[in-house]
Write a protein that holds these residues in place. Structure first.
Motif, PDB file in Angstrom:
ATOM      1  N   GLU A 101       0.830  -1.202   0.000  1.00  0.00           N
ATOM      2  CA  GLU A 101       0.000   0.000   0.000  1.00  0.00           C
ATOM      3  C   GLU A 101       0.871   1.263   0.000  1.00  0.00           C
ATOM      4  O   GLU A 101       0.594   2.209  -0.731  1.00  0.00           O
ATOM      5  CB  GLU A 101      -0.931  -0.009   1.218  1.00  0.00           C
ATOM      6  N   VAL A 102       1.908   1.253   0.817  1.00  0.00           N
ATOM      7  CA  VAL A 102       2.789   2.417   0.896  1.00  0.00           C
ATOM      8  C   VAL A 102       3.471   2.676  -0.439  1.00  0.00           C
ATOM      9  O   VAL A 102       3.565   3.810  -0.910  1.00  0.00           O
ATOM     10  CB  VAL A 102       3.852   2.229   2.008  1.00  0.00           C
ATOM     11  N   MET A 103       3.962   1.594  -1.069  1.00  0.00           N
ATOM     12  CA  MET A 103       4.717   1.737  -2.314  1.00  0.00           C
ATOM     13  C   MET A 103       3.827   1.704  -3.557  1.00  0.00           C
ATOM     14  O   MET A 103       4.312   1.859  -4.672  1.00  0.00           O
ATOM     15  CB  MET A 103       5.785   0.638  -2.400  1.00  0.00           C
ATOM     16  N   ASN A 104       2.523   1.480  -3.338  1.00  0.00           N
ATOM     17  CA  ASN A 104       1.561   1.414  -4.431  1.00  0.00           C
ATOM     18  C   ASN A 104       1.975   0.364  -5.477  1.00  0.00           C
ATOM     19  O   ASN A 104       2.037   0.645  -6.671  1.00  0.00           O
ATOM     20  CB  ASN A 104       1.374   2.794  -5.071  1.00  0.00           C
ATOM     21  N   LEU A 105       2.274  -0.832  -4.960  1.00  0.00           N
ATOM     22  CA  LEU A 105       2.718  -1.944  -5.805  1.00  0.00           C
ATOM     23  C   LEU A 105       1.961  -3.211  -5.416  1.00  0.00           C
ATOM     24  O   LEU A 105       1.470  -3.315  -4.292  1.00  0.00           O
ATOM     25  CB  LEU A 105       4.215  -2.203  -5.593  1.00  0.00           C
ATOM     26  N   PRO A 106       1.933  -4.199  -6.296  1.00  0.00           N
ATOM     27  CA  PRO A 106       1.357  -5.488  -5.908  1.00  0.00           C
ATOM     28  C   PRO A 106       2.242  -6.171  -4.851  1.00  0.00           C
ATOM     29  O   PRO A 106       3.469  -5.960  -4.826  1.00  0.00           O
ATOM     30  CB  PRO A 106       1.367  -6.303  -7.203  1.00  0.00           C
ATOM     31  N   VAL A 107       1.637  -7.008  -4.019  1.00  0.00           N
ATOM     32  CA  VAL A 107       2.367  -7.700  -2.956  1.00  0.00           C
ATOM     33  C   VAL A 107       3.494  -8.549  -3.543  1.00  0.00           C
ATOM     34  O   VAL A 107       4.597  -8.611  -2.996  1.00  0.00           O
ATOM     35  CB  VAL A 107       1.411  -8.562  -2.095  1.00  0.00           C
ATOM     36  N   ALA A 108       3.250  -9.195  -4.677  1.00  0.00           N
ATOM     37  CA  ALA A 108       4.281 -10.033  -5.300  1.00  0.00           C
ATOM     38  C   ALA A 108       5.523  -9.217  -5.661  1.00  0.00           C
ATOM     39  O   ALA A 108       6.663  -9.673  -5.482  1.00  0.00           O
ATOM     40  CB  ALA A 108       3.724 -10.729  -6.541  1.00  0.00           C
ATOM     41  N   THR A 109       5.320  -8.011  -6.146  1.00  0.00           N
ATOM     42  CA  THR A 109       6.447  -7.139  -6.493  1.00  0.00           C
ATOM     43  C   THR A 109       7.209  -6.739  -5.236  1.00  0.00           C
ATOM     44  O   THR A 109       8.439  -6.700  -5.224  1.00  0.00           O
ATOM     45  CB  THR A 109       5.946  -5.882  -7.240  1.00  0.00           C
ATOM     46  N   VAL A 110       6.474  -6.466  -4.167  1.00  0.00           N
ATOM     47  CA  VAL A 110       7.110  -6.107  -2.895  1.00  0.00           C
ATOM     48  C   VAL A 110       7.969  -7.268  -2.400  1.00  0.00           C
ATOM     49  O   VAL A 110       9.115  -7.071  -1.979  1.00  0.00           O
ATOM     50  CB  VAL A 110       6.038  -5.720  -1.843  1.00  0.00           C
ATOM     51  N   LYS A 111       7.443  -8.485  -2.459  1.00  0.00           N
ATOM     52  CA  LYS A 111       8.210  -9.659  -2.033  1.00  0.00           C
ATOM     53  C   LYS A 111       9.511  -9.767  -2.831  1.00  0.00           C
ATOM     54  O   LYS A 111      10.573 -10.028  -2.267  1.00  0.00           O
ATOM     55  CB  LYS A 111       7.402 -10.944  -2.244  1.00  0.00           C
ATOM     56  N   THR A 112       9.408  -9.567  -4.125  1.00  0.00           N
ATOM     57  CA  THR A 112      10.590  -9.654  -4.987  1.00  0.00           C
ATOM     58  C   THR A 112      11.615  -8.595  -4.604  1.00  0.00           C
ATOM     59  O   THR A 112      12.807  -8.877  -4.509  1.00  0.00           O
ATOM     60  CB  THR A 112      10.181  -9.498  -6.467  1.00  0.00           C
ATOM     61  N   ARG A 113      11.150  -7.373  -4.394  1.00  0.00           N
ATOM     62  CA  ARG A 113      12.078  -6.288  -4.047  1.00  0.00           C
ATOM     63  C   ARG A 113      12.742  -6.533  -2.695  1.00  0.00           C
ATOM     64  O   ARG A 113      13.931  -6.256  -2.522  1.00  0.00           O
ATOM     65  CB  ARG A 113      11.358  -4.946  -4.064  1.00  0.00           C
ATOM     66  N   ILE A 114      11.986  -7.042  -1.752  1.00  0.00           N
ATOM     67  CA  ILE A 114      12.570  -7.340  -0.441  1.00  0.00           C
ATOM     68  C   ILE A 114      13.629  -8.432  -0.592  1.00  0.00           C
ATOM     69  O   ILE A 114      14.727  -8.323  -0.057  1.00  0.00           O
ATOM     70  CB  ILE A 114      11.483  -7.760   0.573  1.00  0.00           C
ATOM     71  N   HIS A 115      13.289  -9.462  -1.325  1.00  0.00           N
ATOM     72  CA  HIS A 115      14.237 -10.563  -1.528  1.00  0.00           C
ATOM     73  C   HIS A 115      15.507 -10.076  -2.221  1.00  0.00           C
ATOM     74  O   HIS A 115      16.625 -10.359  -1.769  1.00  0.00           O
ATOM     75  CB  HIS A 115      13.581 -11.682  -2.346  1.00  0.00           C
ATOM     76  N   ARG A 116      15.352  -9.338  -3.298  1.00  0.00           N
ATOM     77  CA  ARG A 116      16.518  -8.856  -4.039  1.00  0.00           C
ATOM     78  C   ARG A 116      17.330  -7.856  -3.212  1.00  0.00           C
ATOM     79  O   ARG A 116      18.555  -7.854  -3.255  1.00  0.00           O
ATOM     80  CB  ARG A 116      16.084  -8.241  -5.361  1.00  0.00           C
ATOM     81  N   GLY A 117      16.636  -7.007  -2.477  1.00  0.00           N
ATOM     82  CA  GLY A 117      17.329  -6.052  -1.619  1.00  0.00           C
ATOM     83  C   GLY A 117      18.108  -6.753  -0.518  1.00  0.00           C
ATOM     84  O   GLY A 117      19.254  -6.398  -0.215  1.00  0.00           O
ATOM     85  N   ARG A 118      17.499  -7.777   0.069  1.00  0.00           N
ATOM     86  CA  ARG A 118      18.160  -8.546   1.121  1.00  0.00           C
ATOM     87  C   ARG A 118      19.400  -9.263   0.564  1.00  0.00           C
ATOM     88  O   ARG A 118      20.451  -9.276   1.188  1.00  0.00           O
ATOM     89  CB  ARG A 118      17.171  -9.544   1.718  1.00  0.00           C
ATOM     90  N   GLU A 119      19.255  -9.845  -0.625  1.00  0.00           N
ATOM     91  CA  GLU A 119      20.389 -10.539  -1.247  1.00  0.00           C
ATOM     92  C   GLU A 119      21.513  -9.560  -1.587  1.00  0.00           C
ATOM     93  O   GLU A 119      22.686  -9.855  -1.368  1.00  0.00           O
ATOM     94  CB  GLU A 119      19.942 -11.289  -2.505  1.00  0.00           C
ATOM     95  N   ALA A 120      21.167  -8.400  -2.112  1.00  0.00           N
ATOM     96  CA  ALA A 120      22.184  -7.400  -2.431  1.00  0.00           C
ATOM     97  C   ALA A 120      22.888  -6.929  -1.166  1.00  0.00           C
ATOM     98  O   ALA A 120      24.111  -6.761  -1.134  1.00  0.00           O
ATOM     99  CB  ALA A 120      21.548  -6.217  -3.169  1.00  0.00           C
TER     100      ALA A 120
END
Length: 185
Positions: A160-179
């Motif tokens: 809701e904060v980022m105005n994105l689908p939940v699946a996209t948020v999961k991906t960004r969190i995963h990629r951010g965590r890996e980076a």
């Protein structure tokens, strides 16, 4: 989840006693953690958790289905834990003298919990280092990681904060965590 919980509660109220096991399974870990954080003792937290579910089962008729079940069961566990603390009476006073010593009271038996200056500096340096590494992430990953791990928002709230689908948020969190993991080595 609230819809599922309400359905289970109705089943239990309707006479299906075995359905209550589903509620226990859904909330047992969280109820235990609430009790443990209050009591600081594994065995007492387990006892309080069990008693909380017993009380919930016997008082299920008083549960208001317009409210969250989790809030209700946490309140029961919290009250039981606080009652347990109140019933404990210390069998000594901290000003009492320790037997076999010269002028030592029980205050002297407690270790100083204040971190050493070196520990404080290391902790601050570590926090600054992690913060600097987070700031090096691309903004789309940085935002997701901060909202998840620092602000402790749910995936839905982040979406809701980022105005994105939940699946996209999961991906960004995963990629951010890996980076971040690669950057921190």
């Amino acid at each position: 989840m609230d819809i599922v919980v309400k359905k289970i509660v109705r089943e239990v109220k309707g006479g299906n006693q075995e359905a209550f096991a589903e509620l226990v399974e859904l909330y047992k870990d969280r109820v235990y953690h609430v009790a443990y954080r209050i009591l600081g003792n594994v065995h007492e937290a387990q006892d309080v958790s069990q008693e909380a579910f017993l009380r919930a089962y016997t008082n299920l008729d008083s549960y208001d289905e317009n409210r969250k079940f989790s809030t209700w069961i946490y309140r029961i566990a919290t009250n039981l834990a606080i009652d347990r603390i109140r019933k404990k009476k210390p069998d000594f006073n901290l000003e009492d003298r320790v037997g076999g010593t010269e002028n030592l009271d029980y205050h002297s038996q407690f270790a100083d919990e204040t971190p050493l200056p070196e520990e404080q500096i290391v902790k601050l340096e570590m926090q600054e280092w992690v913060q600097d590494e987070i700031m090096q992430l691309p903004p789309k990953y940085r935002t997701a990681v901060i909202l998840k791990y620092i602000e402790d928002l749910s995936l839905k709230e982040i979406a809701e904060v980022m105005n994105l689908p939940v699946a996209t948020v999961k991906t960004r969190i995963h990629r951010g965590r890996e980076a971040l993991r690669k950057r921190l080595g």
